[in-house]
Design a protein around this motif. Sequence first.
Motif, short mmCIF file in Angstrom:
data_model
loop_
_atom_site.label_atom_id
_atom_site.label_comp_id
_atom_site.label_asym_id
_atom_site.label_seq_id
_atom_site.Cartn_x
_atom_site.Cartn_y
_atom_site.Cartn_z
N GLY A 48 0.82 -1.21 0.00
CA GLY A 48 0.00 0.00 0.00
C GLY A 48 0.86 1.26 0.00
N LEU A 49 1.92 1.25 0.79
CA LEU A 49 2.83 2.39 0.85
C LEU A 49 3.61 2.55 -0.45
CD1 LEU A 49 4.01 1.84 4.49
CD2 LEU A 49 3.06 3.99 3.64
N ILE A 50 4.17 1.45 -0.95
CA ILE A 50 4.96 1.53 -2.18
C ILE A 50 4.10 1.98 -3.35
CG2 ILE A 50 6.16 0.12 -3.90
CD1 ILE A 50 7.34 -1.49 -1.60
N SER A 51 2.83 1.56 -3.37
CA SER A 51 1.94 1.88 -4.48
C SER A 51 1.59 3.36 -4.52
CB SER A 51 0.65 1.05 -4.38
OG SER A 51 0.93 -0.33 -4.42
N PHE A 52 1.38 3.97 -3.35
CA PHE A 52 0.85 5.33 -3.34
C PHE A 52 1.78 6.36 -2.72
CE2 PHE A 52 -2.86 2.65 -3.86
CZ PHE A 52 -3.49 3.29 -4.91
N LEU A 53 2.88 5.93 -2.12
CA LEU A 53 3.84 6.90 -1.61
C LEU A 53 4.44 7.76 -2.72
CD1 LEU A 53 5.00 7.94 1.02
CD2 LEU A 53 6.88 6.31 0.78
N PRO A 54 4.73 7.22 -3.92
CA PRO A 54 5.20 8.10 -5.00
C PRO A 54 4.20 9.20 -5.33
CG PRO A 54 5.66 5.83 -5.55
CD PRO A 54 4.80 5.79 -4.33
N LEU A 55 2.89 8.86 -5.35
CA LEU A 55 1.88 9.89 -5.59
C LEU A 55 1.87 10.92 -4.47
CD1 LEU A 55 -1.29 8.06 -7.00
CD2 LEU A 55 0.07 9.83 -8.13
N TRP A 56 1.98 10.46 -3.22
CA TRP A 56 2.02 11.36 -2.07
C TRP A 56 3.22 12.30 -2.17
CZ3 TRP A 56 5.59 11.99 1.95
CH2 TRP A 56 5.15 12.72 3.07
N LEU A 57 4.37 11.75 -2.54
CA LEU A 57 5.58 12.56 -2.65
C LEU A 57 5.46 13.61 -3.75
CD1 LEU A 57 8.11 9.66 -2.21
CD2 LEU A 57 7.89 11.60 -0.66
N GLN A 58 4.79 13.25 -4.86
CA GLN A 58 4.64 14.19 -5.97
C GLN A 58 3.55 15.22 -5.70
OE1 GLN A 58 4.67 12.16 -9.95
NE2 GLN A 58 5.20 10.35 -8.76
N VAL A 59 2.44 14.76 -5.11
CA VAL A 59 1.28 15.64 -4.95
C VAL A 59 1.39 16.51 -3.70
CG1 VAL A 59 -1.20 15.65 -4.52
CG2 VAL A 59 -0.25 14.16 -6.27
N VAL A 60 1.77 15.91 -2.57
CA VAL A 60 1.81 16.65 -1.30
C VAL A 60 3.14 17.35 -1.09
CG1 VAL A 60 1.61 16.44 1.21
CG2 VAL A 60 0.09 15.12 -0.28
N ARG A 61 4.26 16.65 -1.42
CA ARG A 61 5.57 17.25 -1.17
C ARG A 61 6.18 17.92 -2.41
NH1 ARG A 61 7.74 15.64 3.94
NH2 ARG A 61 9.29 17.21 3.40
N GLY A 62 5.60 17.68 -3.60
CA GLY A 62 6.04 18.38 -4.80
C GLY A 62 7.28 17.85 -5.48
N TYR A 63 7.62 16.55 -5.28
CA TYR A 63 8.79 15.98 -5.94
C TYR A 63 8.45 15.52 -7.35
CZ TYR A 63 10.95 15.80 -1.30
OH TYR A 63 11.46 16.13 -0.08
#
Length: 489
Positions: free
Chosen positions: A287-302
């Motif tokens: 669950g983390l691996i699947s959506f952490l990239p989206l979180w990093l791009q959307v929330v943290r702006g990477y």
Amino acid sequence: MVADPAVELRARFLRGFPAIALVIFLSAVDQTIVATALADIATDMGGIERVSWILIAYLVAATCAAPVFGQLGDFFGRRRLLFVALAIFFVGCAGCAMAPNLPSLVIARVVQGFGGGALLTLTQALIGEIVPPRERGKFQAWIAGAYGFASAFGPVAGGFITQAFGWRWVFWFLLPLPLVCAYIARRLPDIVPDHAGRRWRFDWLGLALFVLTMAAALVALDRARRFDAAYLPLILGLVAMALFAGVTLLRVERRHPEPLLPLPLFAEASIWRLLMLSILVVAAQVGLISFLPLWLQVVRGYDPASAGLVLLAISIGSSFGAFFSGKMVARTGHAMLWPSIGLPVAALIWSLLAVYAAAMPLWLMLTLLGVATFGSGTSYPVVQTTVQAAAGQGRLGIAAAGVAFSRNFGAALGAAVAAAAIFGAMALFTPALTEGFAALVADAGALRADTVTPLRAALAEPFRGLFIIAAVLVGAASIMAWRVPLRRY
């Protein structure tokens, strides 16, 4: 001169290790390399909420493949079936690279997932054929290293390839690997099981009921995350179908002479608790691996490449945890001690990240991610070796299939639950966020600068559920770790 048994065992393992390690690398890297491309796939094909099915379709198919190839390998020989699985994976990978739309991409992922699930099942059983139970922890550490390298390599490669060439090249990159695996796998011993006049009868009805149960339950979960009353009849119908198919499956499996799901094996206390532990830990991790990239791009702006680099903390932490516990099991014989300590620590860290991750300094977040996944990683070799020890030599294939099934089911469950938590929270509390999320994923630069920052802050709230779910799942796995009867061997 009498050969040293330890030296002979090591030599026998290392003869097959290159083929086994490369196959494990192939099946493991597929999951992480695609995760970093999800945002670009959604932008290209549309349907940001449906894009999670690119992961879920693969994992559902892999879950179904595990018991199938476990049974086939026991009867026809695992080396032969390995080539079949590699061919299936190759076809699915080519289909993904050439998919014209999202539905065809999901179908190709089903084919690819069926091959990937078969590969993991067969390789774990191949290890069990040549290594005795206590020594498996030592050699599982080697396998954990291959899996960890794949997990670390996947996000970085996926982010770089997607950013430089486009998401389709992720699948073109994977395409030659099954051919290389097939070439190297020729050196594996071709051990043909002794049938002793036994006639093989495959459990087709059990397979159909199993697929129906899994598909209905996961589609119901996907619909439920929208919190739309219009979908309520469909959701209730799917839940009823899943329950009916599941109950019927249990009855069929009790009567079939060659059941797809060996229920007596799953009924043993050590085995079912370890499999449940595996489901919970893998669900949290995937669950983390699947959506952490989206979180990093959307929330943290990477950007995608940077998001892939951040995932290295998860990959390195889990592989070091697995390597550590595998070595310690081989040295001391204590198996359950290490996850009984590591999993509660991981659950605590996920709880802290749920509260503070959005504003946490990057260096601190990376450190906590590494420690948390180190704790979760201590369970990986322990589950495999302890289940095989509890099952005994005569049930190695079924035991390996049970572990592969638990991991694939956990992965599918984790991806589905994480998607439901994130998009469900958006739909339930702030429906307008879904549109803002899609716009931010598609092109953050097209939005006004004064709207991007508050939008990222607002999106941090639904994504908080990603860490909460991980904390709950790993906490439940901790309870299972404490209650496994077979603690050393």
